[in-house]
Design a protein around this motif. Structure first.
Motif, PDB file in Angstrom:
ATOM      1  N   GLU A  44       0.452 -55.371   7.069  1.00  0.00           N
ATOM      2  CA  GLU A  44       0.089 -54.745   8.350  1.00  0.00           C
ATOM      3  C   GLU A  44      -0.019 -55.789   9.456  1.00  0.00           C
ATOM      4  N   TRP A  45      -0.492 -56.983   9.115  1.00  0.00           N
ATOM      5  CA  TRP A  45      -0.534 -58.073  10.087  1.00  0.00           C
ATOM      6  C   TRP A  45       0.880 -58.495  10.466  1.00  0.00           C
ATOM      7  N   ALA A  46       1.743 -58.579   9.472  1.00  0.00           N
ATOM      8  CA  ALA A  46       3.124 -58.998   9.722  1.00  0.00           C
ATOM      9  C   ALA A  46       3.800 -58.042  10.706  1.00  0.00           C
ATOM     10  N   ASP A  47       3.573 -56.756  10.535  1.00  0.00           N
ATOM     11  CA  ASP A  47       4.177 -55.771  11.433  1.00  0.00           C
ATOM     12  C   ASP A  47       3.688 -55.966  12.873  1.00  0.00           C
ATOM     13  N   ASP A  48       2.395 -56.187  13.028  1.00  0.00           N
ATOM     14  CA  ASP A  48       1.838 -56.400  14.368  1.00  0.00           C
ATOM     15  C   ASP A  48       2.376 -57.683  15.000  1.00  0.00           C
ATOM     16  N   ILE A  49       2.466 -58.734  14.214  1.00  0.00           N
ATOM     17  CA  ILE A  49       2.946 -60.017  14.739  1.00  0.00           C
ATOM     18  C   ILE A  49       4.416 -59.923  15.125  1.00  0.00           C
ATOM     19  N   ARG A  50       5.188 -59.152  14.390  1.00  0.00           N
ATOM     20  CA  ARG A  50       6.606 -58.977  14.738  1.00  0.00           C
ATOM     21  C   ARG A  50       6.772 -58.402  16.145  1.00  0.00           C
ATOM     22  N   ILE A  51       5.888 -57.499  16.524  1.00  0.00           N
ATOM     23  CA  ILE A  51       5.946 -56.916  17.870  1.00  0.00           C
ATOM     24  C   ILE A  51       5.746 -58.012  18.905  1.00  0.00           C
ATOM     25  N   ARG A  52       4.765 -58.875  18.679  1.00  0.00           N
ATOM     26  CA  ARG A  52       4.513 -59.972  19.610  1.00  0.00           C
ATOM     27  C   ARG A  52       5.646 -60.999  19.576  1.00  0.00           C
ATOM     28  N   LEU A  53       6.215 -61.223  18.407  1.00  0.00           N
ATOM     29  CA  LEU A  53       7.327 -62.165  18.268  1.00  0.00           C
ATOM     30  C   LEU A  53       8.496 -61.755  19.158  1.00  0.00           C
ATOM     31  N   ASP A  54       8.765 -60.469  19.242  1.00  0.00           N
ATOM     32  CA  ASP A  54       9.832 -59.994  20.126  1.00  0.00           C
ATOM     33  C   ASP A  54       9.555 -60.369  21.575  1.00  0.00           C
ATOM     34  N   LEU A  55       8.287 -60.295  21.986  1.00  0.00           N
ATOM     35  CA  LEU A  55       7.925 -60.710  23.341  1.00  0.00           C
ATOM     36  C   LEU A  55       8.211 -62.189  23.550  1.00  0.00           C
ATOM     37  N   TYR A  56       7.787 -63.011  22.599  1.00  0.00           N
ATOM     38  CA  TYR A  56       7.972 -64.463  22.732  1.00  0.00           C
ATOM     39  C   TYR A  56       9.451 -64.824  22.793  1.00  0.00           C
ATOM     40  N   ARG A  57      10.247 -64.147  22.007  1.00  0.00           N
ATOM     41  CA  ARG A  57      11.697 -64.404  22.043  1.00  0.00           C
ATOM     42  C   ARG A  57      12.301 -64.015  23.385  1.00  0.00           C
ATOM     43  N   ALA A  58      11.676 -63.057  24.056  1.00  0.00           N
ATOM     44  CA  ALA A  58      12.128 -62.628  25.379  1.00  0.00           C
ATOM     45  C   ALA A  58      11.456 -63.437  26.489  1.00  0.00           C
ATOM     46  N   GLN A  59      10.788 -64.533  26.085  1.00  0.00           N
ATOM     47  CA  GLN A  59      10.124 -65.414  27.051  1.00  0.00           C
ATOM     48  C   GLN A  59       9.001 -64.700  27.806  1.00  0.00           C
TER      49      GLN A  59
END
Length: 68
Positions: A44-59
């Motif tokens: 469940e943590w991994a799923d939440d972090i993936r959402i934020r990871l997409d933001l970071y990749r988009a700067q």
């Protein structure tokens, strides 16, 4: 202090990196957090972090909204 093994701390660190514009470090740290979450059955943590990871990749930083 945590030897980069605590998912919650790494997630927060990734957000901090993104907030100050260090997106490469944010991505790397979030990816590490996801791997640790998966290895420790905290999917469940991994799923939440993936959402934020997409933001970071988009700067883009992650900013949690607060609505009192």
């Amino acid at each position: 202090l945590t030897n980069y093994k605590m998912v919650t701390i790494l997630d927060t660190l990734a957000a901090a990196y993104a907030e100050i514009g260090l997106f490469d470090k944010a991505v790397q740290t979030a990816e590490t957090a996801i791997q640790i979450a998966m290895d420790t059955e905290k999917r469940e943590w991994a799923d939440d972090i993936r959402i934020r990871l997409d933001l970071y990749r988009a700067q883009r930083p992650f900013r949690e909204s607060f609505d009192p």
